[in-house]
Design a protein around this motif. Structure first.
Motif, short mmCIF file in Angstrom:
data_model
loop_
_atom_site.label_atom_id
_atom_site.label_comp_id
_atom_site.label_asym_id
_atom_site.label_seq_id
_atom_site.Cartn_x
_atom_site.Cartn_y
_atom_site.Cartn_z
N PHE A 1 5.36 8.96 0.27
CA PHE A 1 6.45 8.07 0.71
C PHE A 1 7.76 8.81 0.50
N GLU B 1 2.61 6.22 14.15
CA GLU B 1 3.36 5.21 13.38
C GLU B 1 4.73 5.75 12.99
N ASN B 2 4.76 6.99 12.58
CA ASN B 2 6.03 7.59 12.18
C ASN B 2 6.97 7.72 13.39
N THR C 1 6.50 4.51 3.47
CA THR C 1 5.22 5.23 3.35
C THR C 1 5.05 6.14 4.56
N GLY D 1 3.15 7.44 7.45
CA GLY D 1 2.05 6.91 8.24
C GLY D 1 1.38 7.99 9.07
N PRO E 1 -2.81 6.77 5.49
CA PRO E 1 -2.95 6.28 6.87
C PRO E 1 -4.29 6.63 7.51
N VAL F 1 8.44 -1.85 5.88
CA VAL F 1 8.73 -0.83 4.86
C VAL F 1 9.08 -1.61 3.59
N LEU G 1 4.06 0.38 6.56
CA LEU G 1 4.56 1.54 5.81
C LEU G 1 5.20 1.05 4.52
#
Ligand SMILES: *Cc1c(COP(=O)(O)O)cnc(C)c1O
Length: 364
Positions: A304, A350-351, A344, A346, A34, A329, A28
């Motif tokens: 982002f 991922e987040n 970023t 994702g 993504p 990050v 990220l």
């Protein structure tokens, strides 16, 4: 023994975001999309005949420019295709800014501060001056920005819009006011414009068609999930495009494969737009979770967010703890950014991993 020119010897190169080899790292840190490139790109790639590489590619990417002209409702002559946005930035300096060693006298460029650090590197390599103009606390441009540029005798100014690293968006009206007043070339770096909420109806292209000092940069790296392809383009009046198109760019600056795949991506707007929608949805989700954790972010129209790490935690330590947990990050050790992380947006999983790790780290 050094054979470098003085300015090259004195400068430091660009520090890219880390590109780890390990596939299990959650990345990220460099604002890639993504989601993968679309099926149209994949089938275009499969359809490429190796024999088509025997010949030189179209020098000005004519078919791709036609697709772009249709998409943006401009003439193909208002477009230049480049090997990544970075090439376009290099071209504008080579074409429009006298280096310090010029017999005509050196000129300087301007950037809002903070901003994309590649501008500093390109100015140093070109050997021209660079002036930095501080943004306001909410990351907006000062109301007298153009007057400041004119007073400093600036030849060319880069504005990233939406801004990096904050995600702040300046409206077309605000940009137009600056462009009309500024007596130099205004480069609008719209690397992240695809992620702007469509309900805002944000569009600076008509402006670049009305004024002869506005050049827009677009890239396929972020919005079209093609950072590895190295394709971008500029949109502007012919007075800005022609000298780059026919004089300063490499004769074959983009290759046949890249032109073919870029065209497939551009012609499948529906696929790309769906990835943008998902990124915006995840952006809203992540902002809400970060807020609950006490990490405030200014409103972002980009892919982002810039999160302030609350005291007593340090952003550098949180960056390192995330890295130890396999999540990259971006941390900038720069004035005004020391307590912040640029993250970023994702994919959902991922987040979620990011939020889980942050929750754990901030509880320690
Ligand atoms: C990513 C980016 C670009 C262009 O990147 P390329 O991959 O070279 O097309 C330009 N400006 C900013 C601010 C960016 O973040």
């Amino acid at each position: 023994m050094s054979f470098e020119r003085n300015n090259i010897h004195a400068m430091t190169g660009y520090t890219s975001g880390e590109q780890p080899e390990r596939p299990d790292i959650i990345k990220l840190n460099t604002n890639e999309n993504p989601y993968p490139p679309g099926p149209a790109v994949e089938s275009a790639l499969r359809g490429i005949q190796v024999q088509s590489l025997r010949r030189y590619p179209p020098p000005t990417a004519s078919l791709l420019r036609q697709s772009l002209a249709q998409l943006h409702k401009v003439e193909a002559d208002n477009l230049i295709v480049t090997n990544g946005g970075d090439e376009l930035l290099r071209l504008v300096l080579a074409t429009f800014v006298e280096p310090a060693t010029s017999s005509a006298g050196g000129e300087c460029i301007a950037v809002a501060d903070p901003s994309y650090s590649l501008y500093d590197v390109l100015a140093a390599a070109h050997g021209c001056g660079l002036k930095k103009f501080p943004l306001r606390a909410d990351w907006s441009l000062p109301p007298d920005f153009a007057a400041q540029l004119n007073a400093a005798g600036v030849k060319l100014c880069f504005i990233v819009n939406p801004h990096a690293p904050s995600g702040h968006l300046a409206s077309p009206a605000e940009v137009e006011k600056i462009a009309r007043e500024f007596r130099g070339v205004l480069v609008l770096d719209e690397a992240y414009v695809d992620f702007v909420d469509p309900e805002l109806g944000h569009d600076c292209i008509p402006l670049a068609m009305r004024l002869d000092n506005v050049l827009i940069l677009r890239t396929l790296s972020k919005g079209y999930s093609l950072a590895g392809l190295r394709m971008a383009y500029g949109i502007g009046a012919r007075a800005l495009i022609d000298p780059m198109q026919y004089k300063t760019k490499d004769s074959y600056n983009t290759d046949y494969i890249a032109q073919t795949l870029a065209r497939a991506a551009i012609e499948d707007q529906a696929y790309a737009a769906e990835t943008w929608r998902r990124v915006r949805e995840q952006r809203a989700w992540l902002v809400a979770r970060l807020d609950e954790l006490g990490l405030r972010t200014p409103p972002s129209q980009s892919n982002f967010v810039l999160a302030t790490v609350p005291a007593p935690h340090s952003a550098a330590a949180v960056y390192q703890a995330l890295k130890d947990a396999g999540i990259l990050v971006r941390y900038f050790k720069l004035p005004g950014l020391e307590d912040k992380l640029r993250i970023t947006i994702g994919a959902p999983e991922e987040n979620q991993r990011l939020v889980a790790e942050l929750t754990r780290i901030l509880k320690r």
